[in-house]
Design an enzyme around this catalytic site. Structure first.
Site, PDB file in Angstrom:
ATOM      1  N   GLU A 125      -5.727-118.221  21.802  1.00  0.00           N
ATOM      2  CA  GLU A 125      -5.843-116.714  21.662  1.00  0.00           C
ATOM      3  C   GLU A 125      -5.885-116.230  23.049  1.00  0.00           C
ATOM      4  O   GLU A 125      -6.441-115.135  23.254  1.00  0.00           O
ATOM      5  CB  GLU A 125      -7.146-117.000  21.422  1.00  0.00           C
ATOM      6  CG  GLU A 125      -7.757-117.203  19.766  1.00  0.00           C
ATOM      7  CD  GLU A 125      -7.134-116.815  18.516  1.00  0.00           C
ATOM      8  OE1 GLU A 125      -5.987-116.556  18.663  1.00  0.00           O
ATOM      9  OE2 GLU A 125      -7.238-116.882  17.663  1.00  0.00           O
ATOM     10  N   HIS A 138     -15.127-115.917  23.747  1.00  0.00           N
ATOM     11  CA  HIS A 138     -14.690-116.214  21.925  1.00  0.00           C
ATOM     12  C   HIS A 138     -15.175-117.062  21.668  1.00  0.00           C
ATOM     13  O   HIS A 138     -14.815-118.377  22.299  1.00  0.00           O
ATOM     14  CB  HIS A 138     -13.028-115.997  21.505  1.00  0.00           C
ATOM     15  CG  HIS A 138     -12.797-116.297  20.406  1.00  0.00           C
ATOM     16  ND1 HIS A 138     -13.108-115.467  19.130  1.00  0.00           N
ATOM     17  CD2 HIS A 138     -12.222-117.134  20.090  1.00  0.00           C
ATOM     18  CE1 HIS A 138     -12.463-116.207  18.245  1.00  0.00           C
ATOM     19  NE2 HIS A 138     -12.451-117.161  18.307  1.00  0.00           N
ATOM     20  N   HIS A 193     -16.804-118.782  17.457  1.00  0.00           N
ATOM     21  CA  HIS A 193     -17.078-119.122  16.296  1.00  0.00           C
ATOM     22  C   HIS A 193     -18.490-119.399  15.866  1.00  0.00           C
ATOM     23  O   HIS A 193     -18.764-120.254  14.916  1.00  0.00           O
ATOM     24  CB  HIS A 193     -16.697-119.903  15.257  1.00  0.00           C
ATOM     25  CG  HIS A 193     -15.151-120.078  15.771  1.00  0.00           C
ATOM     26  ND1 HIS A 193     -13.925-121.039  15.558  1.00  0.00           N
ATOM     27  CD2 HIS A 193     -13.670-119.331  16.498  1.00  0.00           C
ATOM     28  CE1 HIS A 193     -12.800-120.344  15.422  1.00  0.00           C
ATOM     29  NE2 HIS A 193     -12.864-119.362  16.175  1.00  0.00           N
ATOM     30  N   TYR A 203     -32.676-101.743  16.436  1.00  0.00           N
ATOM     31  CA  TYR A 203     -32.215-100.641  17.768  1.00  0.00           C
ATOM     32  C   TYR A 203     -30.938-101.913  18.676  1.00  0.00           C
ATOM     33  O   TYR A 203     -30.103-101.001  19.544  1.00  0.00           O
ATOM     34  CB  TYR A 203     -32.867-100.574  18.455  1.00  0.00           C
ATOM     35  CG  TYR A 203     -33.994-101.442  19.348  1.00  0.00           C
ATOM     36  CD1 TYR A 203     -34.718-102.156  19.189  1.00  0.00           C
ATOM     37  CD2 TYR A 203     -33.746-101.771  20.712  1.00  0.00           C
ATOM     38  CE1 TYR A 203     -36.085-102.954  19.940  1.00  0.00           C
ATOM     39  CE2 TYR A 203     -34.425-102.483  21.834  1.00  0.00           C
ATOM     40  CZ  TYR A 203     -35.224-103.293  21.105  1.00  0.00           C
ATOM     41  OH  TYR A 203     -36.225-103.843  22.263  1.00  0.00           O
ATOM     42  N   HIS A 253     -13.099-115.220  10.628  1.00  0.00           N
ATOM     43  CA  HIS A 253     -12.778-115.783  12.208  1.00  0.00           C
ATOM     44  C   HIS A 253     -14.072-115.967  13.098  1.00  0.00           C
ATOM     45  O   HIS A 253     -14.318-117.570  13.376  1.00  0.00           O
ATOM     46  CB  HIS A 253     -11.430-115.289  13.067  1.00  0.00           C
ATOM     47  CG  HIS A 253     -10.804-115.680  14.488  1.00  0.00           C
ATOM     48  ND1 HIS A 253      -9.782-115.354  14.299  1.00  0.00           N
ATOM     49  CD2 HIS A 253     -11.817-117.222  14.947  1.00  0.00           C
ATOM     50  CE1 HIS A 253      -9.314-116.243  15.391  1.00  0.00           C
ATOM     51  NE2 HIS A 253     -10.731-117.234  15.320  1.00  0.00           N
ATOM     52  N   TYR A 305     -31.013-102.703  30.777  1.00  0.00           N
ATOM     53  CA  TYR A 305     -31.320-103.014  29.587  1.00  0.00           C
ATOM     54  C   TYR A 305     -30.527-104.470  29.564  1.00  0.00           C
ATOM     55  O   TYR A 305     -29.245-104.332  28.664  1.00  0.00           O
ATOM     56  CB  TYR A 305     -30.850-102.678  28.213  1.00  0.00           C
ATOM     57  CG  TYR A 305     -32.506-103.175  27.770  1.00  0.00           C
ATOM     58  CD1 TYR A 305     -33.846-103.325  27.917  1.00  0.00           C
ATOM     59  CD2 TYR A 305     -32.250-103.606  26.575  1.00  0.00           C
ATOM     60  CE1 TYR A 305     -35.052-103.815  27.046  1.00  0.00           C
ATOM     61  CE2 TYR A 305     -33.220-104.305  25.321  1.00  0.00           C
ATOM     62  CZ  TYR A 305     -34.560-104.335  26.238  1.00  0.00           C
ATOM     63  OH  TYR A 305     -35.085-104.763  25.528  1.00  0.00           O
TER      64      TYR A 305
HETATM   65  P1  13P Z   1      -7.876-123.148  21.756  1.00  0.00           P
HETATM   66  O1  13P Z   1      -8.004-124.273  21.767  1.00  0.00           O
HETATM   67  O2  13P Z   1      -6.667-122.881  21.312  1.00  0.00           O
HETATM   68  O3  13P Z   1      -8.412-121.689  22.329  1.00  0.00           O
HETATM   69  O4  13P Z   1      -8.914-121.865  19.829  1.00  0.00           O
HETATM   70  C1  13P Z   1      -9.779-122.090  19.567  1.00  0.00           C
HETATM   71  C2  13P Z   1      -9.498-121.510  18.824  1.00  0.00           C
HETATM   72  O5  13P Z   1     -11.278-120.676  18.576  1.00  0.00           O
HETATM   73  C3  13P Z   1      -9.165-120.261  17.808  1.00  0.00           C
HETATM   74  O6  13P Z   1      -9.288-118.860  17.777  1.00  0.00           O
END
Ligand code: 13P
Length: 231
Positions: free
Chosen positions: A75, A94, A96, A115, A157, A212
């Site tokens: 990414e 990022h 999941h 809020y 995702h 905050y």
């Molecule tokens: P990478 O290990 O390549 O960072 O991929 C993990 C991921 O969450 C892809 O969206």
């Protein structure tokens, strides 16, 4: 940036990656992290479990997509594009996380049902359109969903949270996950009422005034509590 500062930053990135997993917002080799550094940025390598990742495994990238070291996160495009287009932030995280991803799988934007949605900088946490992981299309959708925001969901995702520093980005990612969990729970009783845009403007003003969640409140900045006068 001196060598010592670079090493400290790498160590802190590894710590934050491990805390992504220990806080429960990430697991396995999902997720990635980047931090602005020098003329480019440092990004996590692709598919390397965080518990065996060392500071030397982090990849040094330039904004033209060239890099030194291991293969960067798949990414890297959205990390690069967000850091390039958002001079107000230095960190892209990022993951999941379960409930944010649950909402993202239904392409649900999080409305101002509570809020605290204001911590992401606006009246909603938008959900970006779906695109295959690792593509420029995904990066384009993410950038659009992040317009004027510090976080977004990624359709089918996960989520992206931004920060001025690593602690802030991790804090926000955990907040987004908590809000997502709350929203999923709230929806079990039906569609909740939504706070008005005017109220959310007041909330966001109040959050900015009090820094905050984003840092210590400046002494005396709250107009009721007064700084203690020592004698
Ligand atoms: P990478 O290990 O390549 O960072 O991929 C993990 C991921 O969450 C892809 O969206």
């Amino acid at each position: 940036m001196t060598d010592t500062e670079n090493q400290d930053l790498r160590r802190k990135m590894v710590e934050i990656c491990r805390r992504m997993n220990s806080s429960g917002i990430n697991q396995g080799t999902a997720g990635n992290l980047s931090v602005r550094s020098g003329t480019g940025f440092l990004v996590t390598p692709s598919s390397l479990p965080y518990d065996i990742m060392t500071p030397d495994d982090l990849v040094e990238m330039d904004f033209d997509g060239t890099y030194v070291g291991r293969r960067p996160s798949s990414e890297w495009r959205f990390h690069r594009d967000i850091l390039k287009n958002r001079p107000d932030i230095n960190v892209v995280l990022h993951c999941h996380s379960m409930y944010a991803t649950t909402l993202a799988c239904h392409h649900k934007t999080i409305p101002a049902f509570h809020y605290m949605v204001g911590v992401a900088g606006g009246t909603t946490v938008r959900c970006a359109e779906y695109a295959t992981f690792g593509t420029q299309a995904l990066s384009d959708h993410a950038l659009k969903a992040l317009d004027g925001r510090l976080a977004c969901l990624l359709g089918q995702h996960g989520q992206i949270s931004l920060g001025k520093d690593l602690e802030q980005a991790l804090w926000l990612a955990i907040e987004v996950e908590t809000l997502s969990r709350m929203y999923v729970q709230v929806l079990t009783l039906g569609e909740p009422p939504i706070l008005s845009d005017e109220e959310m403007s007041r909330v966001i003003e109040q959050m900015k005034r009090m820094s905050y969640g984003l840092g210590p409140e400046a002494e005396g900045s709250n107009d009721i509590a007064r700084p203690r006068v020592s004698n």
